[in-house]
Design a protein around this motif. Structure first.
Motif, PDB file in Angstrom:
ATOM      1  N   MET A  32       1.083  10.202   5.382  1.00  0.00           N
ATOM      2  CA  MET A  32       1.626   9.974   6.729  1.00  0.00           C
ATOM      3  C   MET A  32       1.388  11.195   7.624  1.00  0.00           C
ATOM      4  N   ARG A  33       1.453  12.398   7.064  1.00  0.00           N
ATOM      5  CA  ARG A  33       1.176  13.604   7.849  1.00  0.00           C
ATOM      6  C   ARG A  33      -0.282  13.571   8.345  1.00  0.00           C
ATOM      7  N   ASN A  34      -1.181  13.132   7.493  1.00  0.00           N
ATOM      8  CA  ASN A  34      -2.602  13.087   7.860  1.00  0.00           C
ATOM      9  C   ASN A  34      -2.932  11.954   8.818  1.00  0.00           C
ATOM     10  N   LEU A  35      -2.113  10.914   8.847  1.00  0.00           N
ATOM     11  CA  LEU A  35      -2.384   9.771   9.738  1.00  0.00           C
ATOM     12  C   LEU A  35      -1.965  10.043  11.186  1.00  0.00           C
ATOM     13  N   LYS A  36      -1.121  11.033  11.405  1.00  0.00           N
ATOM     14  CA  LYS A  36      -0.619  11.284  12.770  1.00  0.00           C
ATOM     15  C   LYS A  36      -1.639  11.920  13.643  1.00  0.00           C
TER      16      LYS A  36
ATOM     17  N   GLN B 233       2.276  -0.104   8.465  1.00  0.00           N
ATOM     18  CA  GLN B 233       0.997  -0.808   8.518  1.00  0.00           C
ATOM     19  C   GLN B 233      -0.174   0.162   8.372  1.00  0.00           C
ATOM     20  N   ARG B 234      -0.091   1.327   9.023  1.00  0.00           N
ATOM     21  CA  ARG B 234      -1.175   2.311   8.920  1.00  0.00           C
ATOM     22  C   ARG B 234      -1.295   2.839   7.493  1.00  0.00           C
ATOM     23  N   LEU B 235      -0.163   3.009   6.830  1.00  0.00           N
ATOM     24  CA  LEU B 235      -0.170   3.467   5.441  1.00  0.00           C
ATOM     25  C   LEU B 235      -0.874   2.444   4.552  1.00  0.00           C
ATOM     26  N   MET B 236      -0.508   1.177   4.699  1.00  0.00           N
ATOM     27  CA  MET B 236      -1.123   0.143   3.860  1.00  0.00           C
ATOM     28  C   MET B 236      -2.615   0.037   4.143  1.00  0.00           C
ATOM     29  N   ALA B 237      -3.001   0.104   5.415  1.00  0.00           N
ATOM     30  CA  ALA B 237      -4.418   0.034   5.770  1.00  0.00           C
ATOM     31  C   ALA B 237      -5.184   1.228   5.186  1.00  0.00           C
ATOM     32  N   SER B 238      -4.567   2.404   5.193  1.00  0.00           N
ATOM     33  CA  SER B 238      -5.236   3.592   4.657  1.00  0.00           C
ATOM     34  C   SER B 238      -5.455   3.491   3.152  1.00  0.00           C
ATOM     35  N   GLN B 239      -4.682   2.651   2.483  1.00  0.00           N
ATOM     36  CA  GLN B 239      -4.809   2.476   1.039  1.00  0.00           C
ATOM     37  C   GLN B 239      -5.677   1.273   0.668  1.00  0.00           C
TER      38      GLN B 239
ATOM     39  N   ASP C  31       8.230 -14.383   9.703  1.00  0.00           N
ATOM     40  CA  ASP C  31       8.296 -13.025  10.247  1.00  0.00           C
ATOM     41  C   ASP C  31       7.877 -11.982   9.211  1.00  0.00           C
ATOM     42  N   HIS C  32       7.074 -12.384   8.231  1.00  0.00           N
ATOM     43  CA  HIS C  32       6.606 -11.464   7.190  1.00  0.00           C
ATOM     44  C   HIS C  32       5.088 -11.327   7.250  1.00  0.00           C
ATOM     45  N   GLU C  33       4.626 -10.084   7.365  1.00  0.00           N
ATOM     46  CA  GLU C  33       3.190  -9.811   7.280  1.00  0.00           C
ATOM     47  C   GLU C  33       2.822  -9.674   5.806  1.00  0.00           C
ATOM     48  N   ILE C  34       1.734 -10.299   5.408  1.00  0.00           N
ATOM     49  CA  ILE C  34       1.254 -10.232   4.036  1.00  0.00           C
ATOM     50  C   ILE C  34      -0.011  -9.387   4.026  1.00  0.00           C
ATOM     51  N   TRP C  35       0.011  -8.325   3.234  1.00  0.00           N
ATOM     52  CA  TRP C  35      -1.109  -7.391   3.106  1.00  0.00           C
ATOM     53  C   TRP C  35      -1.628  -7.461   1.679  1.00  0.00           C
ATOM     54  N   GLU C  36      -2.938  -7.664   1.530  1.00  0.00           N
ATOM     55  CA  GLU C  36      -3.525  -7.804   0.200  1.00  0.00           C
ATOM     56  C   GLU C  36      -4.662  -6.825  -0.013  1.00  0.00           C
ATOM     57  N   LYS C  37      -4.918  -6.527  -1.282  1.00  0.00           N
ATOM     58  CA  LYS C  37      -6.023  -5.658  -1.670  1.00  0.00           C
ATOM     59  C   LYS C  37      -6.615  -6.200  -2.954  1.00  0.00           C
ATOM     60  N   LYS C  38      -7.916  -6.272  -2.993  1.00  0.00           N
ATOM     61  CA  LYS C  38      -8.585  -6.733  -4.202  1.00  0.00           C
ATOM     62  C   LYS C  38      -8.235  -5.787  -5.345  1.00  0.00           C
ATOM     63  N   GLY C  39      -7.807  -6.330  -6.459  1.00  0.00           N
ATOM     64  CA  GLY C  39      -7.441  -5.539  -7.620  1.00  0.00           C
ATOM     65  C   GLY C  39      -5.960  -5.207  -7.702  1.00  0.00           C
ATOM     66  N   ALA C  40      -5.222  -5.388  -6.605  1.00  0.00           N
ATOM     67  CA  ALA C  40      -3.783  -5.132  -6.629  1.00  0.00           C
ATOM     68  C   ALA C  40      -3.090  -6.269  -7.375  1.00  0.00           C
TER      69      ALA C  40
END
Length: 67
Positions: free
Chosen positions: A63-67, A2-8, A18-27
């Motif tokens: 992921m290294r930078n998010l920790k 989730q943190r990876l997707m949010a960072s992008q 039981d599925h989270e849906i993550w969206e981004k404009k332009g994806a």
């Protein structure tokens, strides 16, 4: 994951069962993350990396930078 997707720039828009849906404009398509599986299966991680346009090396660096 989730943190990876949010960072992008992806935003958790809703949960379908039981599925989270993550969206981004332009994806081209949303990232789908099952919440019932821990750890998440490798093929799901790879599919979401493809949707986000990231390589394995890029994900490792982020992921290294998010920790």
């Amino acid at each position: 994951m989730q943190r990876l997707m949010a960072s992008q720039g992806f935003v958790h828009t809703h949960t379908n069962g039981d599925h989270e849906i993550w969206e981004k404009k332009g994806a081209l398509r949303p990232c789908v993350l099952p919440t019932s599986k821990d750890p998440v299966a490798e093929f799901i991680v790879k599919n979401n990396m493809r949707v986000m346009g990231l390589s394995r090396k890029e994900v490792e660096g982020i992921m290294r930078n998010l920790k």
